[in-house]
Structures are given as C-alpha cells and as structure tokens.
Design an enzyme around this catalytic site. Structure first.
Site, PDB file in Angstrom:
ATOM      1  N   GLU A  95       0.802  -1.211   0.000  1.00  0.00           N
ATOM      2  CA  GLU A  95       0.000   0.000   0.000  1.00  0.00           C
ATOM      3  C   GLU A  95       0.839   1.266   0.000  1.00  0.00           C
ATOM      4  O   GLU A  95       1.987   1.261   0.443  1.00  0.00           O
ATOM      5  CB  GLU A  95      -0.942  -0.010   1.203  1.00  0.00           C
ATOM      6  CG  GLU A  95      -0.245  -0.261   2.517  1.00  0.00           C
ATOM      7  CD  GLU A  95      -1.205  -0.655   3.636  1.00  0.00           C
ATOM      8  OE1 GLU A  95      -1.988  -1.621   3.442  1.00  0.00           O
ATOM      9  OE2 GLU A  95      -1.170  -0.011   4.685  1.00  0.00           O
ATOM     10  N   CYS A 116       3.496   8.274   0.926  1.00  0.00           N
ATOM     11  CA  CYS A 116       4.158   7.339   1.825  1.00  0.00           C
ATOM     12  C   CYS A 116       4.217   5.996   1.097  1.00  0.00           C
ATOM     13  O   CYS A 116       3.181   5.432   0.747  1.00  0.00           O
ATOM     14  CB  CYS A 116       3.322   7.258   3.098  1.00  0.00           C
ATOM     15  SG  CYS A 116       3.920   6.049   4.251  1.00  0.00           S
ATOM     16  N   CYS A 127       8.030  -5.059  15.157  1.00  0.00           N
ATOM     17  CA  CYS A 127       7.742  -4.106  16.231  1.00  0.00           C
ATOM     18  C   CYS A 127       6.353  -4.443  16.780  1.00  0.00           C
ATOM     19  O   CYS A 127       5.430  -4.735  16.014  1.00  0.00           O
ATOM     20  CB  CYS A 127       7.787  -2.676  15.710  1.00  0.00           C
ATOM     21  SG  CYS A 127       9.391  -2.263  15.001  1.00  0.00           S
ATOM     22  N   CYS A 130       3.005  -2.618  15.481  1.00  0.00           N
ATOM     23  CA  CYS A 130       2.870  -2.296  14.055  1.00  0.00           C
ATOM     24  C   CYS A 130       2.134  -3.398  13.288  1.00  0.00           C
ATOM     25  O   CYS A 130       2.436  -4.584  13.435  1.00  0.00           O
ATOM     26  CB  CYS A 130       4.249  -2.087  13.458  1.00  0.00           C
ATOM     27  SG  CYS A 130       4.232  -1.801  11.679  1.00  0.00           S
ATOM     28  N   CYS A 344       0.597   2.204   8.799  1.00  0.00           N
ATOM     29  CA  CYS A 344       1.107   1.327   7.752  1.00  0.00           C
ATOM     30  C   CYS A 344       0.671  -0.120   7.957  1.00  0.00           C
ATOM     31  O   CYS A 344       0.618  -0.622   9.058  1.00  0.00           O
ATOM     32  CB  CYS A 344       2.622   1.431   7.649  1.00  0.00           C
ATOM     33  SG  CYS A 344       3.495   0.978   9.148  1.00  0.00           S
TER      34      CYS A 344
HETATM   35  N1  SAH Z   1      10.170   0.260   8.942  1.00  0.00           N
HETATM   36  C1  SAH Z   1      10.400   1.656   8.925  1.00  0.00           C
HETATM   37  C2  SAH Z   1       9.451   2.420   8.019  1.00  0.00           C
HETATM   38  C3  SAH Z   1       8.012   1.993   8.012  1.00  0.00           C
HETATM   39  S1  SAH Z   1       7.076   2.269   9.480  1.00  0.00           S
HETATM   40  C4  SAH Z   1      10.337   2.219  10.322  1.00  0.00           C
HETATM   41  O1  SAH Z   1       9.931   1.515  11.225  1.00  0.00           O
HETATM   42  O2  SAH Z   1      10.744   3.362  10.487  1.00  0.00           O
HETATM   43  C5  SAH Z   1       6.735   3.989   9.405  1.00  0.00           C
HETATM   44  C6  SAH Z   1       6.390   4.611  10.730  1.00  0.00           C
HETATM   45  O3  SAH Z   1       5.058   4.243  11.138  1.00  0.00           O
HETATM   46  C7  SAH Z   1       7.323   4.170  11.841  1.00  0.00           C
HETATM   47  O4  SAH Z   1       7.778   5.261  12.583  1.00  0.00           O
HETATM   48  C8  SAH Z   1       6.422   3.256  12.631  1.00  0.00           C
HETATM   49  O5  SAH Z   1       6.889   3.113  13.914  1.00  0.00           O
HETATM   50  C9  SAH Z   1       5.079   3.944  12.517  1.00  0.00           C
HETATM   51  N2  SAH Z   1       3.946   3.134  12.920  1.00  0.00           N
HETATM   52  C10 SAH Z   1       3.787   1.798  12.828  1.00  0.00           C
HETATM   53  N3  SAH Z   1       2.612   1.394  13.357  1.00  0.00           N
HETATM   54  C11 SAH Z   1       2.001   2.526  13.808  1.00  0.00           C
HETATM   55  C12 SAH Z   1       0.762   2.774  14.463  1.00  0.00           C
HETATM   56  N4  SAH Z   1      -0.065   1.798  14.731  1.00  0.00           N
HETATM   57  N5  SAH Z   1       0.470   4.045  14.808  1.00  0.00           N
HETATM   58  C13 SAH Z   1       1.308   5.055  14.490  1.00  0.00           C
HETATM   59  N6  SAH Z   1       2.482   4.886  13.869  1.00  0.00           N
HETATM   60  C14 SAH Z   1       2.832   3.631  13.532  1.00  0.00           C
HETATM   61 FE1  SF4 Z   2       8.765  -2.025  12.824  1.00  0.00          FE
HETATM   62 FE2  SF4 Z   2       6.545  -1.794  11.348  1.00  0.00          FE
HETATM   63 FE3  SF4 Z   2       8.780  -0.376  10.689  1.00  0.00          FE
HETATM   64 FE4  SF4 Z   2       8.670  -3.047  10.367  1.00  0.00          FE
HETATM   65  S1  SF4 Z   2       7.401  -1.526   9.314  1.00  0.00           S
HETATM   66  S2  SF4 Z   2      10.354  -1.878  11.270  1.00  0.00           S
HETATM   67  S3  SF4 Z   2       7.450  -3.726  12.109  1.00  0.00           S
HETATM   68  S4  SF4 Z   2       7.530  -0.161  12.532  1.00  0.00           S
END
Ligand code: SAH
Ligand code: SF4
Length: 355
Positions: A95, A116, A127, A130, A344
């Site tokens: 996406e 994005c 994480c 996420c 995301c």
């Molecule tokens: N993997 C990379 C880039 C993709 S995630 C990273 O982690 O930086 C992009 C951003 O969205 C990251 O900062 C991540 O922590 C955040 N993110 C993920 N799940 C989220 C959620 N449920 N609410 C808000 N931000 C979120």
């Molecule tokens: Fe962590 Fe989600 Fe970023 Fe993957 S996409 S590194 S699980 S925040």
C-alpha cells in the site's frame, strides 16, 4: 535474484539502459528517448514510443517488462488522506498513502503532496505495535515496484507527488540496494525529478545501513523510528533494539549527522503508559539534544488485534510540554486518515483477512 526473464524497465538507470542499448548496437541518445517516454510522457508500452524504429521497439519489449502494479482498492477522498492498495505480479499486496498538504515535518510546508511508500511485502522486524510486521516478511520490493507506486498514484489521482516518505510497509534499509536504485530514479532529472531534500527514509534503526546511507552522496533526509529513549522501553516494543541497542544506534546517527551536516528526525509514537511518562519525555529530550535531532510525536493509531492504546490528549500535551521546556524542536502529528486505517499495513491486513 537471478536475471532470468525480462528486466523491469523501471528498475534501471539511464546509464544502465545506455549500456544495454549499446550492446544492441543502438546509439547513445536512444536511452534518453526511452526515459523521456516513460517518465516524461508516461506511456504504457514500448509500442507507444513512436520515435523509435519499430524493430527496436519489438526488441525492447522482449528484453524489458513494463508495468507490474495494479490498483485494487482506493480509500479516502480528495481533501483527506487517500490510501492505495496495489497488487503485485505475484499476487502480493502493498500500500501507498497520499497525504495532501500538511504543515508537517518533511521538507517545507504548504503546497505539498506527500506520498508514503512501501519497500517490502510485510516486515521482518516485528515491532510490537505495528500492523506491517504481524504476518512476517515475504520479500523485498524491486526498485521498479517502488518507483511504480509513485507513477500509479500520480496517474490515479491526477496530482503530482512532490514529497516522498519511505514509511509504508517494510524496513527500507533492509532492502538497501533496491531502495537506492529506486531513489536514484525518483530523484534523477531524466526520471521522476523529486528533489533529494523532499525524500525521507525512515528506519527502525539498522545501524550499519544508517552509516552506509551516510556515505551516499544524495542529501536525502533520515527519520529514525525511536519510540523509546532508553533500552528498557525500546526493547519492550522493538525487537531490533536487541541487535542494535540505543548506544549503537545513536553512534550511527552521530555519524550520519556529521557526514551529511543535516538534522535528523526522531519519530516517536506515543503509546499509553508504555513510553509516554514524564521520565520518558526527559530521556527523549536528552537523546534528541545529544544528536541535535528534531522530534516528531505521533499519537498511536490503534491496530485491530493489538492492545496498545493512544494516550489521552492531556497526557500527550504533558509529554510535549516537557520537550518544549527542554528546548527540543518537537511537533505532534495529529494523524490524518485515522478513519481509513492509515497506519502502515492496516489496509492490507483488512483486505487479506477473510470477511
Ligand atoms: N520500517 C520503517 C518504516 C516503516 S514504518 C520504520 O519503522 O521506520 C513507518 C512509521 O510508522 C514508523 O515510525 C512506525 O513506527 C510507525 N507506525 C507503525 N505502526 C504505527 C501505528 N499503529 N500508529 C502510528 N504509527 C505507527
Ligand atoms: Fe517495525 Fe513496522 Fe517499521 Fe517493520 S514496518 S520496522 S514492524 S515499525
């Protein structure tokens, strides 16, 4: 990956195409012509490249493949966040999210349309908060699959994207080679032409690759998903912290800042009672001061199936007040598109789950 089969044309640079065409006995200006058709005129096939000899067009169609992404769902509306779900040639879903002008953090404010984009199918970093990592990692995106997200969204929306953030699904720095190739194409004057300062890569903290990125010439921006300013807190929600603990990560950030002479951004999701206490804010202020970083706080977006919660506005305000009192440049992003599962990985999950 092996190079059996046609090369996706949107995975290669002008000079690489020049070499391939030279091998076919073609003059050097042909590569520029092809790129102009693809990124300037946005044609959909080699057949449409009418200033190329018919025999060459046929040859190109054999050696290279063209489009591979298909838009399968669009959510949202013109003046809010719009989310695009794509199907890849192997059926995998990714996406991209188009965010209209918002007075935020990456590049300059006002008349910007930020996209994005995703860099992998799923994510291996797991994480705890996420959606992208919930089903694990399937594969890296090709450079062409990254580049096409921009082209397809521009086509579908009729709008030019002028700011890019690599904050969709996946860990960009774990797909380093394809990421850098895509950025080269997206930045190049013969390609999509987005300024390096309008391209932000976000990482969960892969220290060695942060240093590698620092050694690249382009002045792209870097955001670190910090989410915890002590090992204790960070470890609890980000398994990557075991591999690259805070000290190792911060040392890589230092290296980046010194090499690039550029400020970085710490992304910090506020999760109720996990990382939003007064002592967390103080720890964050210390770390941000050490690196000279800006802080971007994001109230947590609830993910179906996970129990983490967004803190009350009062708690969010208290947290920001501590950063402010410590003179740390910090903003809080009240999420646009909360209603369309904008965090995301969320739309993809909804679509994959049987109804
Ligand atoms: N993997 C990379 C880039 C993709 S995630 C990273 O982690 O930086 C992009 C951003 O969205 C990251 O900062 C991540 O922590 C955040 N993110 C993920 N799940 C989220 C959620 N449920 N609410 C808000 N931000 C979120
Ligand atoms: Fe962590 Fe989600 Fe970023 Fe993957 S996409 S590194 S699980 S925040």
């Amino acid at each position: 990956m092996t190079s059996a089969g046609p090369t996706p044309i949107k995975s290669i640079s002008l000079s690489e195409l020049g070499e391939r065409l030279a091998a076919l006995g073609q003059p050097s200006f042909r590569a520029k012509q092809v790129m102009e058709w693809i990124y300037g005129k946005r044609v959909k096939s080699f057949d449409a490249m009418t200033n190329l000899p018919a025999a060459l067009r046929a040859q190109l169609a054999q050696e290279f493949s063209f489009d591979s992404l298909e838009v399968v769902r669009v959510l949202g509306s013109d003046d809010t966040t719009r989310k695009y779900l794509f199907k890849l040639h192997d059926g995998a879903l990714i996406e991209s999210v188009l965010i209209p002008a918002s007075p935020a953090l990456y590049g300059e404010a006002s008349d910007r349309r930020t996209l994005c984009v995703s860099t992998q199918v799923g994510c291996a970093y797991g994480c705890k908060f996420c959606a992208s990592g919930l089903d694990g990692w399937s594969r890296n995106l090709l450079a062409s699959e990254i580049v096409e997200q921009i082209l397809k969204v521009e086509e579908a929306s009729g709008e030019k994207v002028n700011n890019l953030v690599f904050m969709g699904m996946g860990e960009p720095l774990a797909n380093f080679v394809n990421l850098m190739k895509a950025i080269e194409i997206l930045n190049a004057p013969w390609g999509v032409g987005i300024g390096a300062r309008h391209i932000t890569v976000s990482t969960s903290g892969l220290a060695p690759q942060i240093k590698q990125l620092a050694d690249q010439p382009l002045q792209i921006r870097l955001a670190i998903s910090l989410h915890g300013a002590t090992d204790e807190v960070r470890q609890q929600i980000m398994p990557v912290n075991r591999k690259y603990p805070l000290d190792v990560l911060l040392e890589a950030c230092d290296y980046y800042v010194t090499r690039k002479k550029q400020r970085i951004t710490f992304e910090y999701i506020l999760i109720d009672s996990v990382n939003d206490r007064a002592e967390d804010a103080s720890a964050l202020a210390r770390v941000a001061r050490r690196i000279g970083a800006k802080v971007n706080c994001i109230p947590y977006n609830t993910v179906e199936g996970l129990t983490w919660k967004r803190p009350s506005e009062r708690r969010q305000d208290d947290f920001m007040a501590i950063l402010d009192a410590a003179d740390i440049p910090a903003t809080i992003r009240r999420e646009k598109g909360h209603d369309i599962a904008a965090a995301c990985g969320q739309l993809r999950r909804q679509t994959m789950q049987p109804a």
